[in-house]
Structures are given as C-alpha cells and as structure tokens.
Enzyme design. Structure first.
Site, PDB file in Angstrom:
ATOM      1  CG  ASP A   1      16.620 -40.417   9.693  1.00 54.51           C
ATOM      2  OD1 ASP A   1      16.840 -40.000   8.542  1.00 54.51           O
ATOM      3  OD2 ASP A   1      17.397 -40.236  10.655  1.00 54.51           O
TER       4      ASP A   1
ATOM      5  CG  ASP B   1      18.897 -39.532  14.710  1.00 54.34           C
ATOM      6  OD1 ASP B   1      18.492 -39.297  13.551  1.00 54.34           O
ATOM      7  OD2 ASP B   1      20.098 -39.527  15.020  1.00 54.34           O
TER       8      ASP B   1
ATOM      9  CG  ASP C   1      14.529 -37.444  11.309  1.00 61.51           C
ATOM     10  OD1 ASP C   1      14.471 -37.510  10.068  1.00 61.51           O
ATOM     11  OD2 ASP C   1      15.497 -37.845  11.976  1.00 61.51           O
TER      12      ASP C   1
END
Length: 754
Positions: free
Chosen positions: A440, A639, A643
């Site tokens: 990410d 995080d 996600d």
C-alpha cells in the site's frame, strides 16, 4: 507500469457452518471436498482458523450438516445473533482447547517420564515373573487411561483417515502407540509365547509419544494467534444507532431499523451509519478507511457518503441508499471473512511425511514378519509377531510433535527482537516462499499524514517569517493541509502571531489581517480571483505537483511571496527497503487509492515499476487474488482499514504497527517500527526457521528410523540381538533432545544488516 482493476462479484446465497473435530489441513481438504460434492453447492471454503465453512449455493442446511457428519465430523449452523459475542465465544473455546491440551500433556508425561527414566537408569522393562506380570499389568491399565483421556483425539483422527484411505500424523501416532500398548499387554498376559529377549514392554513409549505430541499441538495453538480480532474491530466501527428524520422529528433508532430512503442526520464527530446521498449541508469527511488517503474530502449536496467514515466538521442530512449488508463497511467485513476462508492452511510437514512414512513402515513390518515366518528359528510365529510390532513401535518418534512448534516458538521470539511481531505460526513458515510483495502507498511507503516538504520564498523575506505568518493564518482553519503547516511551525518552535478578520473561502483558501498586512493563502484559483500575479510560480507549482506534492501560494498585500508544498512524505528508508526486497528476487508492486499522477511520482521515487492507482478495498483483494492465481506467493503490506481484505487474503499479511487496529488484526505479521526493512528481516527469519524445522523433522526421525532394521531383526542372525527397550528409550530421548537443542540454535541467528 499502471494497470486497471476488475471488480469482483460476491456470491448471492451463502450459509456458514460451525465445524467441530477438524484438527489439520487434511481435515480441511476432506470437509471442503464433501461439501463441494453436495448437489447445488457452487463453492465451499473452510476457515481452519475459526473452524467455520462458508457454503455458496441453493442447498438446505440439513443436507450440508449431513454431508459433514458422514465423513466423521460435526457441524451446526454458525450463530449470527450478535457476531461480536460469537467471535468472543470462539476465542474462549480456543483458549479452553489450549488448556485442555496442556492438561493432556501433563497427564501423559506424568506417567511417561518416570517410566522412561526408570528404563534409562537400568530398570528392568521385561516380564519374566508373576510379580512383574502384576506390576506391569497395573502400569498397562494406567497407560490405557492415558490413551483415553489424553490421546483419544489421535485415534479418532486416525480412524477418519483410515476410512478415507489416507495417512497423516494421527495415523502414525495411533499406529505406534496402539501397537506398543497391545504388544506390551501381550507380553504381560502371555510372556511364554514370546522369545525371552522379546519380552519387554513399551508403556513408556505410548505415554511419552502422546504427551509430547499434545505439547506440540499446544504450542501450535498458542502460535496461531487470535484470528477473529480483525472482524471484531470492524464490527466495532459499526455504530449501534442512527438519527433519522421521521414526521419532521429527529428519532434515534437501532441501526438495523434504518430503511432505504430514510433521511439520516449526522453531526460533527459522528460516524456515518449507512451509505447515502447528501441532500443538505456540507462537511469534511474522513474516508481513509475506504481510500487509505489521510486528507478528508469535502461533501456537499448530491455527493455520496459511506458507512464507517467519519464526519469531521459540519452537519449533514443524507438519504439512505444502502443499508444492512449492502453498506460499504459491511462489504469490507464480508471480504475479510471471505479472504480468511479462502487462505489455504499450510499442511504440516509432519503430515506430509507421515503420508509416505506410514505405508513404508507398514510394508517393512509385514516383510520382516514374513521373513521370520519363513526363515526364522522356532518359535517362528512368536519371533514374527515381535519383529513386526517392534518395527511399528520404534518408527513413531516422540519428538515428531515438537519438531515444528519448537522452531516456530524460537523463530517468533527472534523476529520480535527485530520489531517484527508474528501472530500466526504458519505465516512465519510461508514468508520464506514469498515471490511478490504488494505494498500500500499511504502509511506504508509514505508517512501517512501530510507535512510541509518545500517552502520556496520568492522575495527577500526569511523562510521562518514566511512559515510563521502562513501557520498563524492557517491555525484558524480546520483543513488537514492547514494543520500540516501549523505542525511544521510547531516542530521548529516558531511562535504564532495574532490574526484578525479571518475568512475561509470554500474550495480556495483563507485570508486575514496580521500586523497590519493582508494575508492570502490558498490555491491558484484564489490567487487569480484576488488579482495576485503568479508568473513563473505556476510552473514551480506544476513541478511540485508532478512530485506528488500539493502546492499552495502565499501572498502578502496581494504580492506573491512564497510557494509552500505539502505532501504525504515518503519514509526515509522506504527506497532502500524496497531495493533490499528486489535484490532478494521478490517482485514489488504498489497499490494506492490515490490518483494516478501521485502514484507515478511515488513509484518513480522509490523504484517500483508496477503500480495500480485509484484502487478501492475490493480491488486490492482482487489484485492479490490475480497474483495468487498466476502462481505467486503473495505478501501484502498495509496500514488502513481499506487494506484489511487484501491483508487477510494474502498468503502473508504484513501490517504496519503505526496503522489502524483493524489492519494489525487482519495481518499475520506486524512491523512494529513502521519500517519496510522489517519485511526483509521477517523473510530472513522465516527462511532460517523453515530450515530449522526441516532439520528438526530429520532429527525426529533419524534415531528411530535407524532402529527399524534392528527392530526387524537384522542383527539377530549375526549377533543374536533383538531390539532392547533401552535402545528404544534412548532413541526417543535423543530425538527429543536433538529437536530442542537444534531449535534453540535459532536464538543466535542474525538477519543480514541493511
């Protein structure tokens, strides 16, 4: 390389079963196969972690339960009334199971250890007198009680494998311990039927094997972690009530009672209860749970809002467009569950080895019996029985159940020293095989919050003075970019000054008076409308934008004096950490909900060639699945709440320790220091642990396998020697000592420094 993402459709009809009796990856395969063979089932997947099976298709619940019970397991409909309570109950069941395994361990070892010590110090393990028959008969009954109280789950598991024509670790345990006990009782009751040198008992082997295997299972349960925490965290984001307008009055009702087209009101600081369309008011909404981006988005009439997002500033009235299981948050919860279900449970190496080892040992046992029957001395039948059974007994090593858990426990501790917390023992093993690492952007590669990156002063003013004035006027604004400017001033210990006649111009910026000067701070549109000449500063702003930064213009008395850029800065060590992964042959891919221009800039700066921009939560999970279907072993790093589905679906999910609780609970491994160097450290520890596990399994088998030829009678024609209980006991003791000693070697392992 920028790519597009395809949407994933969810199955329409799904039922969830609670499964009882599943103990290994082989059980999962059998249950899934049985459910998938039921007419009308389109897909069945079992989540080994929480012992549930999700079944899609038009089939009655009773038929599904019957299919599971026909193969020797138990099933019932999973509770759905209060999901959080149900998950808590499952966690308690897991804790109870752990305590039960420990209790089984101490009961078995309480019998086995004294017997083994007795044999090793020279105590007689043979039956030649009536007194010895009575004493060992009583020991046999005590051992039978151990087999029932501490080992019955192994025998049930072995029986299920037998009726399905397969062999696993349970088969090896049941065969070895069962044969040892039966042979020992034969020695007790009719010792004269056996040759004098074959009249020894193996009760200590039965008890020790059951005790140590149970201890290994307890270690595995402990290493498995609390897999339901991610779901509980997500459920916690769902508000319990909503304020709706009915008959021109505000009514507070349970979230489950909100209907389509209801008018819902949210105040500043409240979470959006259901998905909807704004019909009145304006506000800044924190949508980081969906997009991962830290900057709140302005919402006005006609804009859509999503459940679980946070209303930051103003009040809103919106019309409910999706409620219940159709909301954005409910779909994220569903995706995390589905991802956990579809993540395959790694087969224990011991099970894999046992599938080949058990038939091999049985063949050797039969061959040795046939050789003794045809070529052995009198009494041939007695020698044949003794040889065949001792082969089965000596082939079952006590240390087998400790081989994997001991290495995993030490490996988990070693990783923790590097700031890598491993919640799942299987993840530690799988991490060594990762071929693709998906990252990410926001909060993973970058810091996750906007900060001032550039201050370009265009006149002779001091940079500190420019920042002081800009921060002073922005201190009256609630915009996140304004907060970044104020934070930058505070970090440099710059004192703010008083601003009067402050005015926020929606969508453009702010203005005010400070120490007799008129200040303007905002975007290009604000400067143009106020008649401020930008000249070459526009080009500078465009260059900053190409670097994934947001340029803002600062004017005093209608004269442009500075360009200030704010961005979500790239972490200092991200580029080096990504290069470290790539040097290990791992393909690195970036996924982000941010726009393409920002993605291009960040990817270029950190050296990532493949990236996907403007990605929604379901798209991240979909892309992980695409890689998996292409044969890649995928690690996912994130995080945020957005996600969570991808973290749960990936072969190994890495959560950034500075991120959300939901991400941390969805991941298998947490990088507590927030640095991507933790990825390479985790993989290095994983490789060392997997090597150690293989060495342990070899050590667990080698002493016992070495004893098989002796047990079969190979030395008898030359030296008149059959396997003695001292040799058997020593083999089991040394195999356990080897496993424990080798596992502790991991404590000295050090990951290659970066």
């Amino acid at each position: 390389m920028d790519k597009s993402i395809n949407q994933v459709e969810q199955p329409a009809l799904e039922q969830v079963l609670q499964i009882e009796g599943a103990s290994c990856a082989g059980c999962v395969n059998k249950i899934e196969k049985a459910l998938n063979n039921v007419p009308g089932v389109t897909q069945a997947q079992m989540n080994f972690a929480d012992r549930t099976a999700s079944v899609s298709g038009d089939v009655k619940l009773e038929v599904l339960i019957q299919a599971v019970e026909q193969i020797g397991y138990h099933a019932k409909m999973a509770a759905t009334e209060d999901e959080a309570d149900t998950l808590t109950e499952k966690e308690q069941e897991e804790q109870n199971y752990y305590q039960t395994l420990l209790r089984h361990t101490w009961i078995a070892l309480g019998v086995g250890v004294p017997l083994m010590i007795y044999g090793l110090v020279g105590g007689t393990m043979t039956v030649t007198t009536v007194t010895e028959q009575v004493v060992w008969g009583l020991v046999g009954l005590v051992t039978l009680a151990v087999m029932y109280f501490s080992g019955k789950h192994f025998y049930f598991g072995a029986w299920r494998s037998f009726i399905h024509h397969s062999a696993n670790m349970d088969t090896l345990i049941a065969l070895g311990t069962g044969t040892a006990w039966l042979y020992s009782m034969l020695v007790v009751f009719v010792p004269d039927l056996l040759p004098l040198m074959a009249r020894h008992v193996y009760f200590e082997a039965t008890a020790m094997i059951i005790g140590l295997i149970n201890l290994g299972l307890a270690f595995e349960v402990k290493a498995r972690g609390k897999t339901s925490q991610a779901i509980k965290r997500l459920i916690g984001l769902q508000v319990k009530t909503a304020t709706v307008i009915r008959d021109e009055e505000e009514v507070n009702i349970a979230i489950a009672k909100v209907q389509l087209d209801d008018v819902v009101k949210v105040r500043p600081g409240e979470q959006i209860p259901v998905d909807g369309e704004v019909i009145s008011g304006s506000s800044m909404i924190d949508e980081s749970m969906l997009t991962g981006e830290p900057v709140p988005v302005e919402k006005r009439k006609g804009d859509e809002v999503a459940s679980g997002t946070l209303n930051k500033t103003g009040s809103l009235l919106f019309k409910a467009t999706r409620v219940g299981k159709d909301t954005a948050l409910a779909k994220i919860i569903s995706m995390v569950k589905r991802a956990q279900n579809s993540k395959p449970s790694i087969g224990r190496l011991a099970d894999v080895i046992s599938a080949y080892f058990v038939p091999t040992i049985m063949i050797i046992s039969i061959i040795s019996a046939l050789v003794w029957l045809n070529f052995g001395p009198e009494p041939q039948l007695a020698f044949a029985i003794a040889a065949a059974t001792t082969v089965l007994i000596i082939a079952c090593p006590c240390a087998l159940g400790l081989a994997t858990p001991m290495s995993v426990m030490v490996g988990v501790g070693k990783a923790a020293e590097a700031g890598v917390l491993i919640r799942n023992g299987e993840a530690l093993q799988t991490a060594s095989k990762i071929t693709t690492m998906v990252l990410d952007k926001t909060g993973t590669i970058t810091a996750g919050s906007p900060s001032v990156t550039d201050i370009i002063v265009l006149d002779d003013r001091d940079e500190s003075r420019v920042l002081q004035l800009a921060a002073s006027i922005e201190s009256h604004s609630e915009h996140p970019l304004a907060m970044a400017v104020v934070s930058s001033a505070k970090e440099q210990s710059i004192n703010l000054v008083e601003v009067t006649e402050f005015n926020a111009i929606a969508g453009q910026g702010v203005e005010g008076l400070c120490e007799g000067e008129h200040l303007l701070f905002g975007n290009e549109k604000l400067m143009t409308q106020q008649g401020v000449a930008l000249d070459q500063a526009v080009e500078q702003g465009q260059q900053l934008a190409q670097q994934a930064k947001t340029p803002m213009y600062f004017a005093i008395n209608n004269q442009l004096v500075a360009v200030i850029a704010v961005a979500d800065a790239i972490k200092a060590d991200s580029k080096a950490a990504i290069a470290r992964l790539q040097s290990n042959g791992i393909k690195v891919v970036m996924l982000t909900g941010d726009n393409r221009d920002t993605a291009v800039a960040v990817a270029k700066q950190v050296g990532v060639d493949e990236f996907y921009a403007e990605v929604q939560p379901q798209d991240k999970a979909a892309q992980v699945e695409v890689f998996q279907q292409a044969g890649e072993i995928v690690g996912m790093v994130g995080d945020g709440i957005n996600d969570a589905p991808a973290l749960a679906l990936a072969d190994v999910g890495f959560a950034i320790g500075t991120g959300t609780d939901v991400a941390i609970e969805s991941g298998d491994i947490t990088l507590m220091r927030g640095s991507l160097h933790g990825l390479a450290d985790a993989i290095a520890v994983s490789k060392a642990t997997l090597t150690n596990i293989k060495q342990n399994l070899l050590g667990a088998f080698v002493y016992n396998v070495a004893g098989v030829p002796i047990a079969a009678g190979l030395l008898y024609p030359f030296f008149g020697i059959l396997l003695s209980p001292v040799i058997a006991g020593a083999a089991m003791a040394f195999s356990s000592l080897t496993v424990v000693s080798n596992a502790n070697r991991l404590r000295w392992f050090k990951a290659k420094q970066h």
